[in-house]
Structures are given as C-alpha cells and as structure tokens.
Motif scaffolding. Sequence first.
Motif, PDB file in Angstrom:
ATOM      1  N   LYS A 132       6.423   0.252 -10.335  1.00 29.46           N
ATOM      2  CA  LYS A 132       7.198   1.434  -9.914  1.00 29.46           C
ATOM      3  C   LYS A 132       6.331   2.687  -9.919  1.00 29.46           C
TER       4      LYS A 132
ATOM      5  N   LYS B  87       5.520   5.094  -6.545  1.00 32.49           N
ATOM      6  CA  LYS B  87       6.340   6.308  -6.559  1.00 32.49           C
ATOM      7  C   LYS B  87       6.047   7.263  -5.397  1.00 32.49           C
TER       8      LYS B  87
ATOM      9  N   ILE C 158      10.343  -3.097  -5.122  1.00 29.43           N
ATOM     10  CA  ILE C 158      10.672  -1.821  -5.739  1.00 29.43           C
ATOM     11  C   ILE C 158      11.895  -1.195  -5.085  1.00 29.43           C
TER      12      ILE C 158
END
Length: 68
Positions: free
Chosen positions: A7, A11, A54
Amino acid sequence: MTLETAKELAKNSIDKSNIVIVTSDSAIYLLNDNAEIEVIKNHADLNKLEMFVIKSEEVIEEKPKKKK
C-alpha cells in the motif's frame, strides 16, 4: 513483502487507475479492467512473486492451493 508495504508503494499511483496491483518485486501495475488481473496473476505465479490487489472495483479472493 506485506500488504502495508505494498500500500505504501502504491500510494502515489492509487488515483491513476481503477485497479492497482503491486507485486513483491516492487512492480506497480495500473490496470483498466478485471480481465487483466489474470495476466498479472500468471506472471506472479511463474516468477514466484506475491501479488497484492491494492485497489479494485470488486473484491477478489484468491483460493488457497490444494496440497497433494
């Protein structure tokens, strides 16, 4: 690699695509539809990589492989 690490890597790319996948070799894949996920999954399996979805429009569950 953990899900949290994946993650963190993704981002900056999370808003660029409908589906974001990170593999354990730190590659980030920005996909347009769910059919492309299978291609990345095959790549990850062949190269013994972990794959983290994700961001996706639908929940994708991987079934555990049966041991013989």
